[in-house]
Design an enzyme around this catalytic site. Structure first.
Site, PDB file in Angstrom:
ATOM      1  N   GLY A 169       0.550   5.643   1.348  1.00  0.00           N
ATOM      2  CA  GLY A 169      -0.174   6.738   1.966  1.00  0.00           C
ATOM      3  C   GLY A 169      -0.020   7.995   1.134  1.00  0.00           C
ATOM      4  O   GLY A 169       0.281   7.940  -0.063  1.00  0.00           O
ATOM      5  N   GLY A 170      -0.219   9.140   1.785  1.00  0.00           N
ATOM      6  CA  GLY A 170      -0.103  10.393   1.052  1.00  0.00           C
ATOM      7  C   GLY A 170       1.312  10.669   0.578  1.00  0.00           C
ATOM      8  O   GLY A 170       1.518  11.202  -0.512  1.00  0.00           O
ATOM      9  N   PHE A 171       2.312  10.301   1.403  1.00  0.00           N
ATOM     10  CA  PHE A 171       3.700  10.626   1.063  1.00  0.00           C
ATOM     11  C   PHE A 171       4.654   9.447   1.226  1.00  0.00           C
ATOM     12  O   PHE A 171       5.860   9.605   1.099  1.00  0.00           O
ATOM     13  CB  PHE A 171       4.184  11.795   1.935  1.00  0.00           C
ATOM     14  CG  PHE A 171       3.241  12.948   1.980  1.00  0.00           C
ATOM     15  CD1 PHE A 171       3.026  13.717   0.851  1.00  0.00           C
ATOM     16  CD2 PHE A 171       2.544  13.241   3.128  1.00  0.00           C
ATOM     17  CE1 PHE A 171       2.141  14.775   0.885  1.00  0.00           C
ATOM     18  CE2 PHE A 171       1.656  14.297   3.163  1.00  0.00           C
ATOM     19  CZ  PHE A 171       1.454  15.074   2.036  1.00  0.00           C
ATOM     20  N   ASP A 219      -6.789  12.916  12.013  1.00  0.00           N
ATOM     21  CA  ASP A 219      -7.170  12.387  10.690  1.00  0.00           C
ATOM     22  C   ASP A 219      -7.903  11.052  10.839  1.00  0.00           C
ATOM     23  O   ASP A 219      -7.561  10.070  10.194  1.00  0.00           O
ATOM     24  CB  ASP A 219      -5.929  12.224   9.818  1.00  0.00           C
ATOM     25  CG  ASP A 219      -6.278  11.969   8.353  1.00  0.00           C
ATOM     26  OD1 ASP A 219      -7.334  12.448   7.906  1.00  0.00           O
ATOM     27  OD2 ASP A 219      -5.505  11.292   7.665  1.00  0.00           O
ATOM     28  N   GLY A 225       0.816  -1.211   0.000  1.00  0.00           N
ATOM     29  CA  GLY A 225       0.000   0.000   0.000  1.00  0.00           C
ATOM     30  C   GLY A 225       0.841   1.249   0.000  1.00  0.00           C
ATOM     31  O   GLY A 225       2.080   1.210   0.019  1.00  0.00           O
ATOM     32  N   LEU A 248       5.351   4.791   1.244  1.00  0.00           N
ATOM     33  CA  LEU A 248       5.009   3.449   0.778  1.00  0.00           C
ATOM     34  C   LEU A 248       5.028   2.491   1.964  1.00  0.00           C
ATOM     35  O   LEU A 248       5.733   2.724   2.959  1.00  0.00           O
ATOM     36  CB  LEU A 248       6.008   2.981  -0.283  1.00  0.00           C
ATOM     37  CG  LEU A 248       6.175   3.893  -1.512  1.00  0.00           C
ATOM     38  CD1 LEU A 248       7.245   3.334  -2.434  1.00  0.00           C
ATOM     39  CD2 LEU A 248       4.853   4.065  -2.244  1.00  0.00           C
ATOM     40  N   ILE A 249       4.267   1.399   1.845  1.00  0.00           N
ATOM     41  CA  ILE A 249       4.176   0.427   2.928  1.00  0.00           C
ATOM     42  C   ILE A 249       4.528  -0.953   2.379  1.00  0.00           C
ATOM     43  O   ILE A 249       3.961  -1.395   1.372  1.00  0.00           O
ATOM     44  CB  ILE A 249       2.763   0.403   3.539  1.00  0.00           C
ATOM     45  CG1 ILE A 249       2.371   1.800   4.028  1.00  0.00           C
ATOM     46  CG2 ILE A 249       2.687  -0.595   4.690  1.00  0.00           C
ATOM     47  CD1 ILE A 249       0.931   1.908   4.484  1.00  0.00           C
TER      48      ILE A 249
END
Length: 463
Positions: free
Chosen positions: A35-37, A166, A33, A39-40
């Site tokens: 996110g906004g900035f 958030d 996955g 990687l996972i």
């Protein structure tokens, strides 16, 4: 040339080995996955090959120049130490607190670029994925249970001077191989609201307004005010409302933040009616209305009454005979299964309306049209219910008639036997006399037969 700030990092190769600040080595697995900035990746401890299905860790990676992962890392180091979490759980008598376990962090170089990484325990699917798969509808007790679990997390991080900032379904993840464990993850926008025990001042900054996920952004955040504890609780209330109803009243305005702010303001001003108007029939939105009403009364820097907020949701669970520790069943459901007898989703009947940006009261117009639509929906529901009741009566009346006939027959038979009914009294006496005569005749007959047998025996004996 350094990478552009806030840009997603280039994908890293599977099998790449990084070393954290404690000199422990971790091996990157498959990317799962982003996110906004950042990687996972799936990750495993050490340098050997591991089965990705059994991977117990994930690694978040972003360019060193970016900020969200650094903020998240500081949150874990300051506020989410395992010993502190365990102590809190014992004090509050909780079996579980949904904050991911922090495992390590460090800086790594790849292809002449610097990366910051952080290792945490692996979690399962995010709630947004499940919500959409279920047709954007959760069961009542699931919503109240999720709200309670998130409220416990918020109380903990607030007591440690942090705001999450958030909250949304995509930031709420199930436990790996355990759907009863729910985590509030991704603290990239976490914020210290009271550094050195001095609360941030209320200050509206229009240029910084409307930050965050627009559907759930708090009214304060729309105005550019720094996040506070009441902001987190307001966002949680919007999340629960979305999970329960399937929609939010301002969804058609998401590209016009000013109208979203206006719609949220009207919702909060007209509680609890504003919530019940958009609720599916049978839904437990009364608890959400109470929750938001209590949040509305909070001052900007006031400490919330977490116990009272938790009690509202707990009472809702008790009313439907559910327990906070019950297994969370995320199997797909229909609206009828989710909220009881209901054929139409009130929120779904709100039709998007085109508005001219120069219109002075676009939200008021939409709300009026929504009320009309809701009224029609209720009329349809009433008609359907009447038809179903009539059909039920058609099916049950013949059975009632049969039962009444059988009951009357039984009463008549009983009256005949007991002689309690006057019209059968003569027949009863005549029958009784006949029975007595028959018994007397039978007795005489048996006596004569006995005498005849005795005489016969005597004669045979003599001869």
């Amino acid at each position: 040339m350094p990478p552009r700030k806030k840009a997603l990092p280039r994908p890293l190769p599977e099998g790449w080995i990084v070393t954290d600040a404690e000199k422990r080595q971790w091996t990157l697995g498959k990317m799962i996955g982003q996110g906004g900035f950042g990687l996972i990746y799936l990750a495993s401890r050490g340098t050997g090959k591991h089965d990705e299905d059994e991977a117990e860790f994930v690694i978040k990676v972003e360019y060193k120049e970016n900020g969200p992962l650094f903020s998240e890392l500081k949150f874990y180091q300051r506020a989410a130490k395992p010993a502190d979490i365990q102590k809190w759980m014992q004090e509050k008598r909780l079996r579980f607190l949904g904050i991911p376990k922090y495992c390590g962090h460090g800086i790594a170089e790849f292809d002449k670029l610097s990366y910051r990484f952080m290792v945490i325990e692996r979690l399962g699917k995010d709630l947004q994925h499940i919500f959409e798969k279920q047709g954007k509808m959760f069961k009542d007790h699931i919503v109240l249970n999720l709200g309670l679990k998130m409220l416990h997390v918020l109380e903990y991080i607030h007591e440690n001077e942090y705001i999450h900032g958030d909250i949304k379904a995509a930031n709420i993840l199930l436990g790996f191989k355990d759907s009863n464990k729910v985590y509030l993850a991704d603290y990239g926008l976490s914020y210290r609201y009271s550094p050195n025990q001095i609360h941030k001042k209320y200050e509206e900054r229009p240029k910084k307004g409307h930050n965050g996920t627009i559907e759930y952004t708090s009214i304060d955040a729309h105005k550019g005010v720094a996040p506070s504890r009441r902001s987190d609780l307001e966002i949680l209330g919007y999340c629960m409302l979305h999970w329960m109803c399937g929609k939010l009243p301002w969804e058609q305005y998401l590209n016009k933040p000013e109208l979203v702010l206006e719609a949220k303001t009207k919702l909060m001003e007209k509680l609890p009616e504003s919530v019940t108007q958009i609720s599916p029939c049978g839904a437990k939105c009364g608890e959400i209305a109470k929750f938001l009403s209590l949040v509305k009364k909070l001052g900007y820097d006031e400490r919330p009454n977490y116990h009272m907020l938790q009690k509202i949701l707990l009472d809702g669970l008790k009313e439907i005979q559910k327990d906070f520790n019950d297994f969370l069943d995320f199997s797909p459901v229909s609206e009828v299964e989710a909220h009881g007898y209901c054929l139409y989703n009130h929120a779904a009947t709100i039709k998007p309306v085109r508005h001219d940006i120069r219109t002075t009261q676009p939200v008021e117009k939409c709300l009026n049209e929504s009320k009309t639509s809701l009224t029609r929906s209720r009329m349809v529901q009433d008609k359907v219910k009447e038809d179903m009741d009539a059909k039920w009566e058609e099916e049950i009346n013949p059975r009632k008639t049969q039962l009444q006939i059988k009951k009357k027959y039984a009463e008549d038979e009983c009256n005949k036997l007991t002689g309690s009914d006057g019209q059968y009294e003569d027949e009863y006496l005549i029958q009784q006399e006949a029975n007595d005569d028959q018994i007397e005749f039978s007795w005489r007959k048996w006596c004569l037969l006995l005498v005849f047998l005795i005489i016969s025996i005597v004669i045979v004996t003599l001869y």
